[in-house]
Design a protein around this motif. Sequence first.
Motif, PDB file in Angstrom:
ATOM      1  N   LYS A 238       0.845  -1.199   0.000  1.00  0.00           N
ATOM      2  CA  LYS A 238       0.000   0.000   0.000  1.00  0.00           C
ATOM      3  C   LYS A 238       0.886   1.256   0.000  1.00  0.00           C
ATOM      4  O   LYS A 238       0.613   2.218  -0.725  1.00  0.00           O
ATOM      5  CB  LYS A 238      -0.903  -0.046   1.245  1.00  0.00           C
ATOM      6  CG  LYS A 238      -1.808   1.123   1.458  1.00  0.00           C
ATOM      7  CD  LYS A 238      -3.152   0.908   0.768  1.00  0.00           C
ATOM      8  CE  LYS A 238      -4.062   2.116   0.808  1.00  0.00           C
ATOM      9  NZ  LYS A 238      -4.816   2.229   2.044  1.00  0.00           N
ATOM     10  N   PHE A 241       2.085   1.735  -3.480  1.00  0.00           N
ATOM     11  CA  PHE A 241       0.989   2.211  -4.324  1.00  0.00           C
ATOM     12  C   PHE A 241       0.788   3.721  -4.113  1.00  0.00           C
ATOM     13  O   PHE A 241       0.642   4.496  -5.074  1.00  0.00           O
ATOM     14  CB  PHE A 241      -0.277   1.409  -3.947  1.00  0.00           C
ATOM     15  CG  PHE A 241      -1.533   1.927  -4.571  1.00  0.00           C
ATOM     16  CD1 PHE A 241      -1.820   1.656  -5.905  1.00  0.00           C
ATOM     17  CD2 PHE A 241      -2.444   2.679  -3.828  1.00  0.00           C
ATOM     18  CE1 PHE A 241      -2.988   2.140  -6.489  1.00  0.00           C
ATOM     19  CE2 PHE A 241      -3.614   3.169  -4.402  1.00  0.00           C
ATOM     20  CZ  PHE A 241      -3.884   2.903  -5.735  1.00  0.00           C
ATOM     21  N   TYR A 273       7.377  -2.020  -5.134  1.00  0.00           N
ATOM     22  CA  TYR A 273       5.943  -1.800  -4.896  1.00  0.00           C
ATOM     23  C   TYR A 273       5.537  -0.401  -5.376  1.00  0.00           C
ATOM     24  O   TYR A 273       4.391  -0.160  -5.728  1.00  0.00           O
ATOM     25  CB  TYR A 273       5.610  -1.899  -3.408  1.00  0.00           C
ATOM     26  CG  TYR A 273       5.772  -3.259  -2.808  1.00  0.00           C
ATOM     27  CD1 TYR A 273       5.261  -4.393  -3.447  1.00  0.00           C
ATOM     28  CD2 TYR A 273       6.418  -3.420  -1.578  1.00  0.00           C
ATOM     29  CE1 TYR A 273       5.392  -5.643  -2.869  1.00  0.00           C
ATOM     30  CE2 TYR A 273       6.550  -4.667  -0.995  1.00  0.00           C
ATOM     31  CZ  TYR A 273       6.036  -5.780  -1.647  1.00  0.00           C
ATOM     32  OH  TYR A 273       6.163  -7.016  -1.079  1.00  0.00           O
ATOM     33  N   GLY A 274       6.496   0.508  -5.333  1.00  0.00           N
ATOM     34  CA  GLY A 274       6.209   1.870  -5.768  1.00  0.00           C
ATOM     35  C   GLY A 274       7.450   2.725  -5.633  1.00  0.00           C
ATOM     36  O   GLY A 274       8.421   2.332  -4.972  1.00  0.00           O
TER      37      GLY A 274
END
Length: 323
Positions: A238, A241, A273-274
């Motif tokens: 998360k 993201f 993830y980001g």
Amino acid sequence: MKKITISAPGKLMLFGEHAVVYNRPCIVTAVDQRMFMTIEQMPQKTFRLDAEDVFVMTYEKPMRLLGTGDLPKAVSFVEQAVKNFHEKYPMKFGVKVTTKSDFSAGFGFGSSSASTVCAIEGLARLNEVNLSKKEIFDLSYKTILAIQGSGSGFDVAAALYGGTLYFVTGGKVIQPMTIDDIPFFVGYTGFKADTPTIVKEVAERASKDPDLYKKIYDEIEQIVNSSLEAFLKRDWKKVGFLMNMNQKLLEKIGVSSAKLSAMIQAAQNAGAYGAKLSGAGVGDCMIAIAPPEKYQAIETAVTKIGGQVIHVQPNVAGVRKEI
Ligand code: MEV
């Protein structure tokens, strides 16, 4: 004559840059590259600075002339800090300041704020003036504003409090977050960004379309608040993201660059993830959140396009007395 050695960490912005200049929150972590400062009392009322890392040797002036004249950039923050402290808590002695830093000023890790915080904390201890953390923050932040004219003070808070902080402009909120590790990767573009110039350029663009910029800063605020929750849950997917979302908004306000975008994309494609830029943008660093088993692939991808990998630990201790 008394003497003290103090150190303070550099910082890395995780979320919320630029918006934090305009009454929004950000998340910042203190990194294990430290500024070390020795402050000695001197019988004669002079200020002296030796800062070998930035090629300043035996810079000297009478205490009464502190802050006057054209200050060389490398000495300006320390000199202004001594001036601000001396105005509020007059000292009977002069001071000799010697700095030595772990980090290259080029990476944008915040050597100015770390040296300002070292100077104020060191002078308070040396002169036995009992100041709270917030008082040290306020005096240090005043110093930064006097030299730079702008800035949210997030870097001062990181140098002072250490750890990872949820921070709102000017220290309205300084909330330590309980996190032990952050699985992140840092890459340097090779270009030094001048933060005050970039902040000014963003302000100029914002003045032409204030509604759009307000909307973007509001969206960044929401991302920062969501990332606070995700950090505390250690939900790294998360967090990644949200980094991608934050990056898109930073691109909209024009602070990314071809090199930053390429490094960010390389990290994303290699399994992060980001990723996003960190700090003022244009140059300096990008960061990525990634599962540790992907670090090697990310390192290879980012290096291949000319990025420089920087190994730093997040979440380290704030200002402290060394000797
Ligand atoms: C620079 O590292 C971060 C900015 O948000 C400026 C500031 O907060 O002082 C662009």
